[in-house]
Write a protein that holds these residues in place. Sequence first.
Motif, PDB file in Angstrom:
ATOM      1  N   ASP A 202       0.837  -1.216   0.000  1.00 16.01           N
ATOM      2  CA  ASP A 202       0.000   0.000   0.000  1.00 16.01           C
ATOM      3  C   ASP A 202       0.866   1.259   0.000  1.00 16.01           C
ATOM      4  N   ILE A 203       1.785   1.335  -0.948  1.00 14.98           N
ATOM      5  CA  ILE A 203       2.682   2.486  -1.092  1.00 14.98           C
ATOM      6  C   ILE A 203       2.250   3.288  -2.313  1.00 14.98           C
ATOM      7  N   ASN A 204       2.238   4.624  -2.182  1.00 20.20           N
ATOM      8  CA  ASN A 204       1.918   5.481  -3.321  1.00 20.20           C
ATOM      9  C   ASN A 204       2.787   6.731  -3.264  1.00 20.20           C
ATOM     10  N   LEU A 205       2.522   7.675  -4.136  1.00 16.98           N
ATOM     11  CA  LEU A 205       3.367   8.878  -4.206  1.00 16.98           C
ATOM     12  C   LEU A 205       3.271   9.738  -2.951  1.00 16.98           C
ATOM     13  N   ASP A 206       2.155   9.590  -2.185  1.00 20.07           N
ATOM     14  CA  ASP A 206       2.049  10.297  -0.906  1.00 20.07           C
ATOM     15  C   ASP A 206       3.039   9.764   0.128  1.00 20.07           C
ATOM     16  N   SER A 207       3.498   8.527  -0.068  1.00 15.69           N
ATOM     17  CA  SER A 207       4.275   7.838   0.969  1.00 15.69           C
ATOM     18  C   SER A 207       5.722   8.312   1.054  1.00 15.69           C
TER      19      SER A 207
ATOM     20  N   LEU B  45       6.711  16.410  -2.571  1.00 21.21           N
ATOM     21  CA  LEU B  45       5.889  16.333  -1.368  1.00 21.21           C
ATOM     22  C   LEU B  45       4.420  16.380  -1.756  1.00 21.21           C
ATOM     23  N   GLN B  46       3.663  15.358  -1.360  1.00 19.85           N
ATOM     24  CA  GLN B  46       2.222  15.347  -1.556  1.00 19.85           C
ATOM     25  C   GLN B  46       1.581  15.056  -0.202  1.00 19.85           C
ATOM     26  N   VAL B  47       0.715  15.967   0.258  1.00 19.75           N
ATOM     27  CA  VAL B  47       0.102  15.816   1.578  1.00 19.75           C
ATOM     28  C   VAL B  47      -1.140  14.933   1.450  1.00 19.75           C
ATOM     29  N   PRO B  48      -1.162  13.781   2.135  1.00 19.12           N
ATOM     30  CA  PRO B  48      -2.331  12.891   2.033  1.00 19.12           C
ATOM     31  C   PRO B  48      -3.597  13.558   2.556  1.00 19.12           C
ATOM     32  N   ALA B  49      -4.737  13.139   2.051  1.00 16.25           N
ATOM     33  CA  ALA B  49      -6.024  13.658   2.510  1.00 16.25           C
ATOM     34  C   ALA B  49      -6.166  13.449   4.011  1.00 16.25           C
ATOM     35  N   GLY B  50      -6.644  14.494   4.703  1.00 14.54           N
ATOM     36  CA  GLY B  50      -6.873  14.399   6.142  1.00 14.54           C
ATOM     37  C   GLY B  50      -5.647  14.655   6.999  1.00 14.54           C
ATOM     38  N   GLN B  51      -4.499  14.921   6.379  1.00 18.18           N
ATOM     39  CA  GLN B  51      -3.294  15.216   7.154  1.00 18.18           C
ATOM     40  C   GLN B  51      -2.954  16.698   7.058  1.00 18.18           C
ATOM     41  N   HIS B  52      -2.072  17.144   7.965  1.00 19.04           N
ATOM     42  CA  HIS B  52      -1.732  18.560   8.043  1.00 19.04           C
ATOM     43  C   HIS B  52      -0.224  18.736   7.985  1.00 19.04           C
TER      44      HIS B  52
ATOM     45  N   ASN C  99       7.027  18.397   6.864  1.00 18.31           N
ATOM     46  CA  ASN C  99       6.470  17.142   6.360  1.00 18.31           C
ATOM     47  C   ASN C  99       5.060  16.950   6.912  1.00 18.31           C
ATOM     48  N   PRO C 100       4.236  16.152   6.251  1.00 19.47           N
ATOM     49  CA  PRO C 100       2.865  15.925   6.742  1.00 19.47           C
ATOM     50  C   PRO C 100       2.836  15.148   8.058  1.00 19.47           C
ATOM     51  N   GLU C 101       1.783  15.401   8.825  1.00 21.96           N
ATOM     52  CA  GLU C 101       1.519  14.685  10.070  1.00 21.96           C
ATOM     53  C   GLU C 101       0.026  14.371  10.115  1.00 21.96           C
ATOM     54  N   GLY C 102      -0.358  13.502  11.027  1.00 21.26           N
ATOM     55  CA  GLY C 102      -1.778  13.242  11.230  1.00 21.26           C
ATOM     56  C   GLY C 102      -2.095  11.759  11.314  1.00 21.26           C
ATOM     57  N   ASN C 103      -3.228  11.449  11.930  1.00 17.60           N
ATOM     58  CA  ASN C 103      -3.591  10.053  12.144  1.00 17.60           C
ATOM     59  C   ASN C 103      -4.801   9.609  11.319  1.00 17.60           C
ATOM     60  N   PHE C 104      -5.200  10.420  10.343  1.00 17.50           N
ATOM     61  CA  PHE C 104      -6.290   9.988   9.464  1.00 17.50           C
ATOM     62  C   PHE C 104      -5.734   9.004   8.440  1.00 17.50           C
ATOM     63  N   ILE C 105      -6.366   7.847   8.348  1.00 16.92           N
ATOM     64  CA  ILE C 105      -5.913   6.806   7.425  1.00 16.92           C
ATOM     65  C   ILE C 105      -6.916   6.713   6.275  1.00 16.92           C
ATOM     66  N   ILE C 106      -6.415   6.937   5.072  1.00 12.05           N
ATOM     67  CA  ILE C 106      -7.303   7.026   3.914  1.00 12.05           C
ATOM     68  C   ILE C 106      -8.044   5.711   3.653  1.00 12.05           C
ATOM     69  N   SER C 107      -7.457   4.591   4.090  1.00 13.60           N
ATOM     70  CA  SER C 107      -8.101   3.293   3.862  1.00 13.60           C
ATOM     71  C   SER C 107      -9.424   3.166   4.625  1.00 13.60           C
TER      72      SER C 107
ATOM     73  N   VAL D   3     -12.126  19.075   2.979  1.00  8.72           N
ATOM     74  CA  VAL D   3     -12.074  19.359   1.540  1.00  8.72           C
ATOM     75  C   VAL D   3     -11.485  18.181   0.774  1.00  8.72           C
ATOM     76  N   LYS D   4     -10.284  17.739   1.152  1.00  5.61           N
ATOM     77  CA  LYS D   4      -9.636  16.647   0.425  1.00  5.61           C
ATOM     78  C   LYS D   4     -10.322  15.312   0.678  1.00  5.61           C
ATOM     79  N   VAL D   5     -10.851  15.127   1.907  1.00  2.00           N
ATOM     80  CA  VAL D   5     -11.571  13.895   2.215  1.00  2.00           C
ATOM     81  C   VAL D   5     -12.813  13.787   1.329  1.00  2.00           C
ATOM     82  N   LEU D   6     -13.530  14.908   1.198  1.00  4.49           N
ATOM     83  CA  LEU D   6     -14.727  14.975   0.352  1.00  4.49           C
ATOM     84  C   LEU D   6     -14.375  14.684  -1.104  1.00  4.49           C
ATOM     85  N   ASN D   7     -13.350  15.356  -1.614  1.00  2.00           N
ATOM     86  CA  ASN D   7     -12.940  15.154  -3.001  1.00  2.00           C
ATOM     87  C   ASN D   7     -12.503  13.711  -3.258  1.00  2.00           C
ATOM     88  N   TYR D   8     -11.706  13.174  -2.326  1.00  2.00           N
ATOM     89  CA  TYR D   8     -11.200  11.812  -2.498  1.00  2.00           C
ATOM     90  C   TYR D   8     -12.344  10.808  -2.530  1.00  2.00           C
TER      91      TYR D   8
END
Length: 510
Positions: free
Chosen positions: A178-183, A292-299, A366-374, A395-400
């Motif tokens: 489960d690795i992507n460009l956000d990782s 750098l790509q900030v995952p949805a739900g992270q800050h 760098n991004p931080e946060g405990n929201f897991i997109i899965s 915003v990003k959670v809604l779009n995703y």
Amino acid sequence: MLNVPSQSFPGPSSQQRVASGGRSKVPLKQGRSLMDWIRLTKSGKDLTGLKGRLIEVTEEELKKHNKKDDCWICIRGFVYNVSPYMEYHPGGEDELMRAAGSDGTDLFDQVHRWVNYESMLKECLVGRMAMKPALPKGMLPQSQVTDTLAKEGPSSPSYDWFQTDSLVTIVIYTKQKDINLDSVIVDHRDDSFRAETVIKDYSYLVHVALSHEIQEDFSVLVVENVGKIEIVLKKKENTSWKRLGHPLENHNAFIPKKDTGLFYRKCQLVSKEDVTHDTKLFCLMLPPSTHLQVPAGQHVYLKLPITGTEIVKPYTPVSDSLFSEFKEPVLPNNIYIYFLIKIYPAGFFTPELDQLQIGDYVSVSNPEGNFIISQLQELEDLFLLAAGTGFTPMVKVLNYALTNIPSLRKVKLMFFNKTEDDIIWRSQLEKLAFKDKRFEVEFVLSAPTSEWSSKQGYISPALLSEFLKRSSDTSKVLICLCGPTPFTEQGMKMLHDLNFSKDEIHSFTA
């Protein structure tokens, strides 16, 4: 901010909400603001009581300093006399006293590891902790034995490199699917090359001083099904490299993410535009030598030097609009980061941010946060409860969700504000609801005009029970909640009372 029911959302002193651990603020006495503290640290007053000396502190000595008027705390091996800071601490004296006379690193990380304590407390530095005597060879401390046995983290990644006449390719084998460009986050600065890969709650670092010069731009490729990351660098000269470079700090280390420090790069302000009467959309451009790509739900954290002290605040990036995710990308590699930020005229950080000119720079972490997109996978109903700038992580959670979750039946947003003028992106939200029948939005105002005909008031069990209707009795549901602390705490309690489980609720708190 006090943990008591609030009569207005957003609260007058609320900050942007982010996906980190929550904490409360207490009212400070007159003359005890952050600016007052900075003035005190620059006054020349002896804040350590040691007349400028730095000492080595043993555990026994540290334990003695455990009172409000004599309080020493250790953070990452450095000991600070925080007694002078007690009355200036936004979290109150009791919060600091929890770590009095002890190592407060873990407590600090839980509450606000993003705070630049080295700068804030530099005039309070007592010295370093003394090194403990070495244990007999092969013997581990009991705590380390326990940690080793308890550790069930992912397998450690590895890396390799190869070259052609013009390219150098660094390959990171994550051993995860489960690795992507956000990782992966890549920064090239001078001859230093840094690639951090985030794998669950761990961080793997490739950090070297390159043996030869490279060009600014590079590419990052991810082969998701095998968890392989390829970073392709362009040589400045077509010569053969005998080695990749010399290892730098934490090179090839695989450690819990909470134990890594925040890494910043300078981003250029390229635009800012009014969104409401007090909220603006800021656009920052990453340097060409950063991926750098900030995952949805992270800050991330924004850092500015203010009156000689580096001040850090957390903010959640957004898309440039609610419709940007549905368009073809105009520029490759997501080189822009957008922020919706409310400007507080009497605040300390946001007026400075607002005064920046186009072309000025802001440091971004760098991004931080405990929201897991899965959490969104196979989701059928997504409910979003937002107050004020608590809308930003949505915003990003809604779009995703609307773009990537085929099982999704509906997304509903209940957006709490004081007046109509406070509603962020109202026309975009209404347009999105018109275009995508899965999406609904309800606005709730606490101080509407007499012409307002929709819902009014504050978050309540009655509002929520009517709003949170599942598509079916068995549908998979997620409720996201974000706003000022009292709003979030009341909302969490109401959701539990309505029999939603912990797994069905995610709270973004500051």
